[in-house]
Write a protein that holds these residues in place. Structure first.
Motif, PDB file in Angstrom:
ATOM      1  N   SER A 208      -5.891  -5.135   0.662  1.00  0.00           N
ATOM      2  CA  SER A 208      -6.130  -3.734   0.982  1.00  0.00           C
ATOM      3  C   SER A 208      -5.178  -3.280   2.089  1.00  0.00           C
ATOM      4  O   SER A 208      -4.920  -4.015   3.048  1.00  0.00           O
ATOM      5  CB  SER A 208      -7.579  -3.537   1.431  1.00  0.00           C
ATOM      6  N   LYS A 209      -4.667  -2.070   1.950  1.00  0.00           N
ATOM      7  CA  LYS A 209      -3.773  -1.524   2.971  1.00  0.00           C
ATOM      8  C   LYS A 209      -4.526  -1.099   4.218  1.00  0.00           C
ATOM      9  O   LYS A 209      -3.951  -1.026   5.298  1.00  0.00           O
ATOM     10  CB  LYS A 209      -3.006  -0.329   2.397  1.00  0.00           C
ATOM     11  N   ASN A 210      -5.823  -0.836   4.048  1.00  0.00           N
ATOM     12  CA  ASN A 210      -6.612  -0.316   5.167  1.00  0.00           C
ATOM     13  C   ASN A 210      -7.437  -1.384   5.881  1.00  0.00           C
ATOM     14  O   ASN A 210      -7.891  -1.169   6.995  1.00  0.00           O
ATOM     15  CB  ASN A 210      -7.554   0.786   4.671  1.00  0.00           C
ATOM     16  N   LYS A 212      -7.414  -5.716   6.288  1.00  0.00           N
ATOM     17  CA  LYS A 212      -6.796  -7.001   5.963  1.00  0.00           C
ATOM     18  C   LYS A 212      -7.790  -8.021   5.438  1.00  0.00           C
ATOM     19  O   LYS A 212      -7.393  -9.052   4.897  1.00  0.00           O
ATOM     20  CB  LYS A 212      -6.077  -7.561   7.186  1.00  0.00           C
ATOM     21  N   GLU A 215      -9.636  -7.854  -0.447  1.00  0.00           N
ATOM     22  CA  GLU A 215      -8.685  -8.097  -1.531  1.00  0.00           C
ATOM     23  C   GLU A 215      -9.252  -7.579  -2.854  1.00  0.00           C
ATOM     24  O   GLU A 215     -10.466  -7.621  -3.066  1.00  0.00           O
ATOM     25  CB  GLU A 215      -8.385  -9.594  -1.680  1.00  0.00           C
TER      26      GLU A 215
END
Length: 327
Positions: A208-210, A212, A215
């Protein structure tokens, strides 16, 4: 009568798909145990991993398939791994027991871009038996065949081979299972002797970009039998969230699987949710599959439980044994 005919047809179908001298693949591999799919996964990860799996198909139907299996794999040296699979499968009056002994070797194609290539092979030994202890005269069959006087059994040996490519979170494996033809000396009839089947398993672990600790993992599993070219596909999606520190790597996950015959995309064989948790190296997962065909009215679905443990942690000096999932 209609119910009896449907029951018989679907047990025959289960026999064809599930008891051809290979361990039936349902969704065991989605319980973070890719070793179910291919020997190439043996030794990927930092732990000795053990997974026990219990599956009951079509709950509510007498004589429906029932399966128990045990998987264990661990790394030897820095770039190789070994694994063991034990299984017991029951389907009506047929019994199947067997074992697989697996070896895998892992190579680094490019250290900086994290590209790895793995090769694996399994030796399989299987015992298949027709159990006549439940054969009793009834209204439809008042006389038992006099030639059926004892259990009919045969033992077979076979091999699986596979290759696995990984690039960061992406993975693609190709496997050929039951490479040798089956010995039919003890059987007469239309039983196939060509059990070769091909499997493709591919997916991508997306951080996820937001957050860590989150997944996403979409994946697809394809299987095709060489004897009659029948094939099926699983489309899967998983959500995984880590809850512990980098040392413990505790996490939980949830997902969904959709299985269909490849000539009937909009008519799924099974569809169902699943979930699991890893806590202090102990693992538990549950999967439920809804039967969406004509048998839906006669059973409550398929239930599967996986339990496991990871232990004897030892970090390899080669990144080629690192898994796509953070551990």
């Amino acid at each position: 009568m209609k119910k009896y005919i449907l029951y018989t047809l679907f047990l025959v179908m289960a026999y064809g798909y599930g008891q051809e001298l290979h361990l039936p693949v349902f969704t065991q591999y989605l319980a973070d145990n890719n070793f179910v799919i291919s020997p190439t996964y043996a030794g990927i990860g930092d732990n000795f991993r053990i997974r026990a799996n219990g599956l009951t198909q079509w709950v509510g139907i007498k004589g429906a398939p029932d399966n128990q299996s045990l998987y264990a794999d661990f790394r030897i040296a820095d770039q190789s791994g070994v694994g063991l699979t034990l299984y017991n499968d029951k389907n009506g009056n047929t019994r199947q027991k067997g074992a697989k002994f697996s070896f895998a070797h892992h190579l680094t194609l490019d250290y900086y871009s994290k590209q790895y290539l793995s090769f694996g092979i399994s030796y399989n030994i299987n015992s298949f038996r027709i159990d006549i202890e439940n054969f009793q005269p009834n209204y439809d069959n008042p006389v038992i065949d006099p030639y059926v006087t004892d259990d009919r059994a045969t033992n077979n040996n076979n091999f699986d081979a596979g290759v696995l490519y990984r690039n960061k979170g992406f993975y693609f494996s190709f496997n050929a299972n039951n490479i040798l033809t089956k010995d039919l000396e003890d059987f007469i009839g239309a039983e196939p002797n060509l059990l070769l089947n091909y499997q493709i398993y591919s997916g991508l672990v997306i951080p996820s970009k937001n957050n860590k600790n989150i997944e996403f993992e979409p994946s697809v599993y394809y299987q095709m039998f060489s004897s009659d070219k029948r094939s099926s596909t699983d489309i899967n999606f998983k959500y995984r969230q880590f809850t512990g520190t980098n040392d413990s790597n505790d996490y939980f996950w949830a997902g969904l699987s959709y299985r269909f015959l490849n000539d009937q995309f909009l008519k799924p064989l099974n569809i169902g949710p699943m979930a699991g948790i890893m806590k202090s190296k102990f693992y538990f997962a549950y999967s439920y599959q809804v039967t969406t065909n004509a048998m839906a009215g006669y059973n409550s679905g398929t239930h599967m439980i996986t339990i496991g443990i990871d232990f004897l942690q030892g970090v390899s000096n080669c990144p080629c044994t690192e898994g796509a999932v953070r551990r």
